[in-house]
Motif scaffolding. Structure first.
Motif, PDB file in Angstrom:
ATOM      1  N   ILE A  27       6.379  -4.366  -1.979  1.00  0.00           N
ATOM      2  CA  ILE A  27       6.361  -4.682  -0.552  1.00  0.00           C
ATOM      3  C   ILE A  27       7.064  -3.581   0.233  1.00  0.00           C
ATOM      4  O   ILE A  27       6.550  -3.095   1.246  1.00  0.00           O
ATOM      5  CB  ILE A  27       7.003  -6.056  -0.287  1.00  0.00           C
ATOM      6  N   ALA A  30       4.802  -0.555   0.352  1.00  0.00           N
ATOM      7  CA  ALA A  30       3.674  -0.724   1.269  1.00  0.00           C
ATOM      8  C   ALA A  30       4.120  -0.581   2.721  1.00  0.00           C
ATOM      9  O   ALA A  30       3.414   0.015   3.542  1.00  0.00           O
ATOM     10  CB  ALA A  30       3.001  -2.072   1.047  1.00  0.00           C
ATOM     11  N   VAL A  31       5.302  -1.090   3.041  1.00  0.00           N
ATOM     12  CA  VAL A  31       5.838  -0.926   4.401  1.00  0.00           C
ATOM     13  C   VAL A  31       6.116   0.545   4.665  1.00  0.00           C
ATOM     14  O   VAL A  31       5.750   1.087   5.710  1.00  0.00           O
ATOM     15  CB  VAL A  31       7.115  -1.780   4.615  1.00  0.00           C
ATOM     16  N   ARG A  36      -1.051  -1.421   5.209  1.00  0.00           N
ATOM     17  CA  ARG A  36      -1.136  -2.812   5.658  1.00  0.00           C
ATOM     18  C   ARG A  36      -2.047  -3.658   4.770  1.00  0.00           C
ATOM     19  O   ARG A  36      -1.791  -4.844   4.583  1.00  0.00           O
ATOM     20  CB  ARG A  36      -1.614  -2.872   7.098  1.00  0.00           C
ATOM     21  N   ASP A  38      -2.554  -3.374   1.482  1.00  0.00           N
ATOM     22  CA  ASP A  38      -1.794  -3.725   0.284  1.00  0.00           C
ATOM     23  C   ASP A  38      -0.723  -4.757   0.627  1.00  0.00           C
ATOM     24  O   ASP A  38      -0.518  -5.720  -0.113  1.00  0.00           O
ATOM     25  CB  ASP A  38      -1.164  -2.471  -0.332  1.00  0.00           C
ATOM     26  N   LEU A  39      -0.059  -4.560   1.747  1.00  0.00           N
ATOM     27  CA  LEU A  39       0.987  -5.481   2.174  1.00  0.00           C
ATOM     28  C   LEU A  39       0.418  -6.886   2.376  1.00  0.00           C
ATOM     29  O   LEU A  39       0.972  -7.871   1.889  1.00  0.00           O
ATOM     30  CB  LEU A  39       1.614  -4.953   3.467  1.00  0.00           C
ATOM     31  N   ARG A  42      -0.599  -8.447  -1.075  1.00  0.00           N
ATOM     32  CA  ARG A  42       0.561  -8.881  -1.865  1.00  0.00           C
ATOM     33  C   ARG A  42       1.205 -10.121  -1.255  1.00  0.00           C
ATOM     34  O   ARG A  42       1.585 -11.052  -1.961  1.00  0.00           O
ATOM     35  CB  ARG A  42       1.581  -7.764  -1.980  1.00  0.00           C
ATOM     36  N   GLU A  66       2.014 -11.755   5.816  1.00  0.00           N
ATOM     37  CA  GLU A  66       0.562 -11.529   5.789  1.00  0.00           C
ATOM     38  C   GLU A  66      -0.006 -11.524   7.209  1.00  0.00           C
ATOM     39  O   GLU A  66      -0.798 -10.652   7.572  1.00  0.00           O
ATOM     40  CB  GLU A  66      -0.127 -12.604   4.956  1.00  0.00           C
ATOM     41  N   ALA A  69       1.045  -8.332   8.988  1.00  0.00           N
ATOM     42  CA  ALA A  69       0.314  -7.177   8.461  1.00  0.00           C
ATOM     43  C   ALA A  69      -1.115  -7.149   9.006  1.00  0.00           C
ATOM     44  O   ALA A  69      -1.630  -6.087   9.350  1.00  0.00           O
ATOM     45  CB  ALA A  69       0.306  -7.206   6.943  1.00  0.00           C
ATOM     46  N   ALA A  79       8.913  -8.289   6.357  1.00  0.00           N
ATOM     47  CA  ALA A  79       9.038  -7.763   4.997  1.00  0.00           C
ATOM     48  C   ALA A  79      10.482  -7.864   4.514  1.00  0.00           C
ATOM     49  O   ALA A  79      10.731  -8.249   3.369  1.00  0.00           O
ATOM     50  CB  ALA A  79       8.555  -6.321   4.931  1.00  0.00           C
TER      51      ALA A  79
END
Length: 89
Positions: A27, A30-31, A36, A38-39, A42, A66, A69, A79
């Motif tokens: 996480i 991805a941030v 976004r 992938d975030l 996940r 989610e 994102a 996050a």
């Protein structure tokens, strides 16, 4: 519930807790990279499984991440909240 099913659920819960560090790193990564998709993926996965293991707060935080994102808003606060909750496992 049979003993075999209880044992299987306990094993899955143990793995969920063990994988919390991996989820936290993914996480954060991805941030950091602005990924976004992938975030969101996940977070969606975590939102779906957290409740199964008695972690509704993690599920709610994952769902919030989610949504952020997907919306294009700054994902950092959501996050950070999810990462903190995963760290407390």
């Amino acid at each position: 519930m049979s003993e075999a099913l209880k044992a299987k659920l306990a094993e899955l819960e143990r793995r969920f807790v063990e994988q919390a560090g991996e989820h936290r790193q993914a996480i954060a990564g991805a941030v950091a990279t602005g990924n976004r998709q992938d975030l969101a993926e996940r977070a969606h996965k975590l939102a779906g499984i957290a409740g199964m293991f008695g972690q509704p707060e993690i599920g709610a935080a994952a769902l919030a991440l989610e949504e952020v994102a997907d919306s294009g808003s700054d994902p950092q606060p959501a996050a950070a909240r999810l990462i903190d909750l995963l760290g407390a496992l």
